[in-house]
Write an enzyme that holds these catalytic residues in place. Structure first.
Site, PDB file in Angstrom:
ATOM      1  N   ASP A  66       0.836  -1.189   0.000  1.00  0.00           N
ATOM      2  CA  ASP A  66       0.000   0.000   0.000  1.00  0.00           C
ATOM      3  C   ASP A  66       0.879   1.250   0.000  1.00  0.00           C
ATOM      4  O   ASP A  66       1.631   1.488   0.932  1.00  0.00           O
ATOM      5  CB  ASP A  66      -0.878  -0.043   1.260  1.00  0.00           C
ATOM      6  CG  ASP A  66      -1.859   1.103   1.294  1.00  0.00           C
ATOM      7  OD1 ASP A  66      -2.417   1.400   0.230  1.00  0.00           O
ATOM      8  OD2 ASP A  66      -2.036   1.695   2.362  1.00  0.00           O
ATOM      9  N   THR A 100      -0.531   4.558  -4.663  1.00  0.00           N
ATOM     10  CA  THR A 100       0.749   4.441  -5.354  1.00  0.00           C
ATOM     11  C   THR A 100       0.686   5.166  -6.686  1.00  0.00           C
ATOM     12  O   THR A 100       1.589   5.909  -7.049  1.00  0.00           O
ATOM     13  CB  THR A 100       1.092   2.955  -5.601  1.00  0.00           C
ATOM     14  OG1 THR A 100       0.780   2.223  -4.435  1.00  0.00           O
ATOM     15  CG2 THR A 100       2.533   2.790  -5.956  1.00  0.00           C
ATOM     16  N   ASP A 401      -8.798  -0.695   1.552  1.00  0.00           N
ATOM     17  CA  ASP A 401      -8.764  -0.166   0.190  1.00  0.00           C
ATOM     18  C   ASP A 401      -9.992  -0.603  -0.585  1.00  0.00           C
ATOM     19  O   ASP A 401     -10.616   0.186  -1.287  1.00  0.00           O
ATOM     20  CB  ASP A 401      -7.504  -0.651  -0.542  1.00  0.00           C
ATOM     21  CG  ASP A 401      -6.289   0.179  -0.167  1.00  0.00           C
ATOM     22  OD1 ASP A 401      -6.420   0.981   0.775  1.00  0.00           O
ATOM     23  OD2 ASP A 401      -5.241   0.024  -0.800  1.00  0.00           O
TER      24      ASP A 401
END
Lengths: 533, 527
Positions: A66, A100, A401
């Protein structure tokens, strides 16, 4: 760091020359350090991205994929690099996923800006053009998006699994994706269909078992033991549950007090009084028919004593102690009951009802499960299992997420293809658009378009494919009008990614582009670092 | 020498030429530092704190940069002070004032170098400043009587102020927000009733103006989430127990049941207190201190919305906008002034729940909710918006408006130049120098935008030679443009303050001929 030197008074004659040199240096230093941050997380992008192992100052080890977590733990010091960390955090807040991606895009944009600045274009011109390009990019993305209905569970599951595919827990995505979708959908309030409060989804982690054992619980789960003193019940059917905020222990005043004991008969009396006092309280509790007691943790005095536990056990009341005050709201919302702050207010209408409260052994510990709650509030609990702490933590992050992805879809009901397809399409359309523009702007927009290719490039690179071959083929396919062609990492070739069920929410892509641009523009506009108090 | 040791050890003294040089250099260094932030294409600075956490601020606001600097040079401190005063007085032009003062000193340095007495320079500067001010006064526009035009003026001023800040991309949106907020104030300059709430997430465009008041707190458990026609009691009182506040007071008892009785009595006292509060006929209770579980439950039972731990700022503002008073005793319900509002409800902004008071007594009150990508952005947005609000509220009172984009400086420079030609004696050099210093502002704006400043300024000067020219620098196209057409305006009050305080500061520094640094006080000296 040269950049940190305090600004010394400069002589006025050579000032203009010296100044510019220094400013360029600072800007370049900023760009360079921000890019190195981006490079650090680049390899974790995509389904075949690698994980990072971080060992923190306190000796704790974290393995994660992550972006937000990696950057958060990196403890960078350079101010511009810090801004990239903030950027990833913001993406986490806004969309929850794509942390990211946003950093990688920002890094690529900065790389292009470096070239533009070297070509002598003024930073504000670059900055304004980037803004224009990003606005246009959002338009293009929105045009590409496919609307989705919340009733279309399959699409939701697809996008949740796209997010999960890049994580350690990817092999469990068939289990976790529907779980995430169900838990979010069950907390959506029909009155406000566009809002989801993820605080209504509670994630409880318990070591032991595998991620396969993760489950959605319609009810409440406490990672606590039932208090076992004196053999109280551990399983109660038709439970009447009270959440109490007072203490079942000998009285204590707020004023400092002391009991003076002058002889031993008095001592006996005091002990007896203590007993009757507690017994009186428990009788009152029992009188309402309550048989499960959740007791809030108290810092001022013991919430329960051994003696009161003993009596409670005798009265066949199941006790869960040390419930945090912060959790009270969630618990009362779930149980549809009211917290009770004084024994005098202990009335039956404040209790919550459930079919079953039981203690279950799981792995090395025990948990308490409350199921079959009557008139349950709009909350859900997810019990995450994992074979070790590292997997467990990563599973929690991945699940978070996925939950965020579903939440994005609830907020903005549009889907977009994944696998680098939107980026390459943006790059193509912006490239075409740049040719219509004039002057410096055109040049900058073209660079923006080129920078976006970094996503498919990195995806291919991380998957061990030949990035140049893949990106050029992708460009080719898009030029022929296949706007949904993307990289299929599993097959190692280019396919229609929408058909492969690789989809993501529109909000993730749009916010990644806007946030990255905003951050880059901020870095560009900085010409000095001043140390202050 | 007879007086060898006038000062203590470590005290230093700099005299005459050297002292003047030291202050010139220091002041100019400061001016150069903030120079690049001037104008719509000005750059930002990173402020890196050396304190704990090395927190980072990114800003374009001159006052903020200067406020946080480490400065040892006394002259530089004077400049920082004028920037602070400018911030307090009018809110904007904090960079301009420092740049102008710096340029005045730069020119003065040359004059002093060519053997002109500082006092002559000062009197020249004074004359020039007076002349520049009257030149501006001649050209001001005042649209106070025409509401529509006045609003347009305000919009333009707000946009001009915002265009040099982070909000420049959405300046129309924010200008509208700021103008709406200030118009609600109806002429008062009390910005207290405009509350700015920052919430991360979303983009700057999602920011909005809300009439009413928003409190970033939670409603107690089990209490109503929505109240119409609320009567609000704002209080600052302890809601745990009223303790005997004499040190060492303690209770001595000889049995457990008595302790229980005392505990019961304490509870009873609390209940009475709550009853008294409820007796005020309220349905909303806001306390600055914590409300403990027990009274919270009592309030919930009575169907009253209780908000705990509202910070100091929060309750003062709430009391102000709802027209209530902050109470701390509850014995005389008739003497306590309650606050009122039409509706209290819980709203969600981003991920957070907030409490929204709408239809409040004081109609001026409003809240601006700022949204943005990160805290850097939000903080900077708040500073920018604050500048705009300050300028606007000042303009509402003093509605005289000027054009922007270097136009006022050109007008002043022209008038000052003419004065220089008329003035006999050495003073005329100083007056001429003043006009050169004024030109430095448009020059810097052009330089920051990466334009050819020498060329542009020459063009501007030619334009201004004609009567009644509206020419200024159009930074966007990089040429000379008509400021009235482009809609770039500035408040007269800001310009006047910049002109006067910069001149005063320069004058003050020029007068200096000796710097005495006192010996640092030592701890042992106290003995």
């Amino acid at each position: 760091m040269a950049a940190m030197a305090a600004p010394a008074p400069r002589s006025s004659k050579t000032e203009s020359y010296m100044d510019n040199k220094r400013k360029d240096d600072i800007r370049m230093a900023n760009i360079k350090s921000a890019r190195s941050v981006a490079d650090a997380v680049r390899t974790s992008l995509g389904p075949k991205g690698m994980d990072k192992m971080i060992s923190t100052a306190s000796g704790e080890v974290i393995i994660t994929n992550d972006g937000a977590t990696i950057l958060n733990k990196m403890e960078v010091l350079q101010p511009a690099a810090k801004m990239l960390v903030e950027l990833s955090k913001s993406q986490d807040v806004v969309a929850g996923d794509g942390t990211t991606t946003v950093v990688v895009i920002a890094g690529a944009l900065l790389k292009q800006c470096q070239t533009l600045l070297h070509a002598g274009i003024h930073p504000t011109v670059v900055s304004d053009s980037l803004h224009k390009a990003s606005v246009k990019a959002i338009d293009i993305l929105t045009a590409m998006a496919v609307p989705v209905e919340l009733s279309d569970r399959e699409s939701l599951v697809k996008s949740a699994s796209t997010s999960l595919n890049s994580k350690v827990v990817s092999q469990y995505s068939t289990l976790l994706a529907p779980l995430a979708v169900d838990s979010v959908l069950s907390v959506v309030d029909p009155a406000k269909p566009d809002l989801v409060d993820l605080r209504d989804v509670k994630i409880v982690k318990k070591l032991g078992g595998t991620v396969d054992d993760t489950e959605l619980v319609k009810g409440l789960v406490f990672d606590k033991k039932v208090s076992h003193a004196a053999g109280g019940p551990t399983r109660i059917e038709n439970a009447k549950i009270a959440v109490i905020q007072f203490q079942i222990s000998p009285p204590k005043t707020d004023i400092e007090q002391s009991i003076v004991v002058s002889d031993y008969t008095q001592m006996d009396r005091i002990l007896k009084e203590e007993r009757t006092y507690i017994l009186g309280m428990i009788k009152k509790i029992k009188a309402t028919g309550c048989n499960v007691l959740l007791i809030q943790k108290s810092i001022l005095r013991d919430a329960v004593t051994d003696l009161s536990l003993h009596y409670l056990a005798k009265a066949k009341i199941l006790v869960i102690k040390d419930v945090e005050r912060d959790d009270i709201e969630f618990i009362t919302k779930t149980l549809n009951c009211l917290p009770i702050a004084n024994i005098e207010h202990f009335r039956a209408e404040k209790l919550g009802y459930a079919d079953m409260v039981e203690e279950v052994s799981l792995g090395d510990g025990k948990i308490v499960r409350i199921t079959g709650i009557k008139d349950m509030g709009r909350t859900t609990t997810v019990l995450v299992r994992g074979s070790n702490m590292l997997v467990l933590d990563e599973a929690e992050r991945s699940l978070h997420d996925a939950l965020c992805v579903v939440r994005c879809l609830v907020n903005k009901k549009f889907l977009i293809a994944g696998g680098g397809a939107p980026e390459i399409e943006l790059s193509r359309q912006l490239g075409a658009w740049s040719k219509v523009l004039q002057g410096m702007e055109s040049y900058c927009v073209r660079s923006f378009a080129e920078a976006l290719e970094v996503i498919p490039y990195t995806l291919a690179e991380n998957a061990g494919l030949n990035p140049i071959a893949i990106v050029t083929e992708l460009r080719n396919r898009h030029a022929q009008g296949e706007i949904n062609a993307g990289i299929n990492v599993r097959k190692g070739q280019i396919t229609n990614i929408l058909e492969e069920n690789v989809v993501q929410p529109l909000l993730v892509s749009t916010s990644a582009i806007t946030l990255a641009t905003e951050c880059v523009r901020m870095i560009l506009k900085i010409d000095d670092i001043v140390t202050v108090r | 020498m007879a007086v060898e040791r006038l000062f203590k050890d470590e005290a230093t003294e700099e005299k005459g030429e050297r002292a003047r040089m030291a202050s010139f250099v220091g002041a100019m260094a400061i001016a150069d530092l903030v120079k690049t932030t001037l104008g719509p294409k000005g750059m930002d600075k990173i402020l890196q704190s050396t304190g704990r956490g090395h927190s980072v601020t990114v800003t374009n606001d001159g006052a903020t940069i200067l406020k946080s600097l480490h400065i040892d040079n006394p002259a530089a401190k004077v400049l920082i002070d004028i920037s602070k005063v400018q911030d307090d007085e009018v809110g904007d032009g904090t960079t301009s004032v420092v740049v102008l003062a710096g340029e005045l000193l730069r020119e003065a340095e040359k004059l002093v170098g060519s053997k002109i007495h500082p006092m002559t320079v000062i009197s020249g500067y004074r004359m020039a400043a007076e002349c520049a001010r009257s030149a501006l006064l001649d050209r001001v526009m005042d649209n106070k009587d025409d509401a529509d035009k006045f609003r347009l003026d305000l919009m333009r001023i707000a946009m001009t102020t915002l265009s040099s800040k982070i909000l420049s991309q959405d300046k129309e949106h924010f200008a509208k927000l700021a103008v709406d907020a200030v118009m609600r104030l109806k002429g008062s300059t009390n910005l207290e009733s405009i509350q700015i709430i920052k919430k991360a997430g979303g983009s700057l465009k999602d920011s909005f103006l809300d009439e009413g008041f928003i409190l970033d707190k939670k409603i107690g458990l089990g209490q109503p989430k929505r109240i119409e026609n609320a009567n609000i009691l704002v209080a600052n009182t302890a809601m745990d127990t009223d303790k005997v506040k004499i040190y060492g007071a303690r209770v001595r008892v000889d049995s457990m049941s008595k302790v229980a009785q005392i505990e019961g009595a304490e509870k009873e006292k609390m209940r009475e207190k709550v009853q008294k509060i409820i007796g005020h006929g309220i349905n909303c209770f806001v306390n600055r201190q914590l409300i403990y579980n027990f009274p919270e439950e009592l309030f919930a039972d009575a169907g009253i919305l209780a908000i705990e731990h509202a910070d100091f700022d929060g309750i003062e503002r709430l009391a102000l906008v709802t027209g209530g008073e902050i109470a701390s005793t509850f014995d005389n319900p008739e003497s306590v002034k309650l606050g009122h509002c039409k509706l209290i409800e819980e709203i969600m902004i981003g991920e957070d729940r907030l409490i929204h008071f709408s239809g409040v007594e004081m109609g001026q009150a409003c809240t601006i909710v700022l949204r943005g990508a990160s805290f850097h952005v939000l903080d900077e947005a708040e500073r920018s918006l604050h500048d705009a609000l300050c300028v606007l509220s000042q303009t509402v009172n003093d509605s005289r408006v000027l054009l922007g984009g270097g136009w006022p400086e050109m007008v002043m420079a022209k008038a000052v130049d003419e004065l220089a030609r008329k003035t006999p004696g050495k003073k005329s050099h100083a007056i001429e120098a003043f006009s050169r210093a004024l030109l430095a502002i448009p020059t810097t704006i052009a330089d920051n935008a990466g334009l050819d400043s020498a060329e542009l300024i020459a063009q501007l000067r030619a334009e201004h030679h004609k009567e009644e020219s509206n020419a200024g620098i159009d930074v966007i196209t990089g040429s000379v443009g008509d400021m009235a057409e482009l809609g770039i305006s500035e408040a007269f009050k800001v310009k006047q303050a910049v002109l006067l305080s910069a001149t005063e500061a320069a004058e003050m520094i020029l007068r200096v001929d000796e710097i005495i640094t006192c010996a640092p006080r030592r701890r042992e000296d106290r003995m």
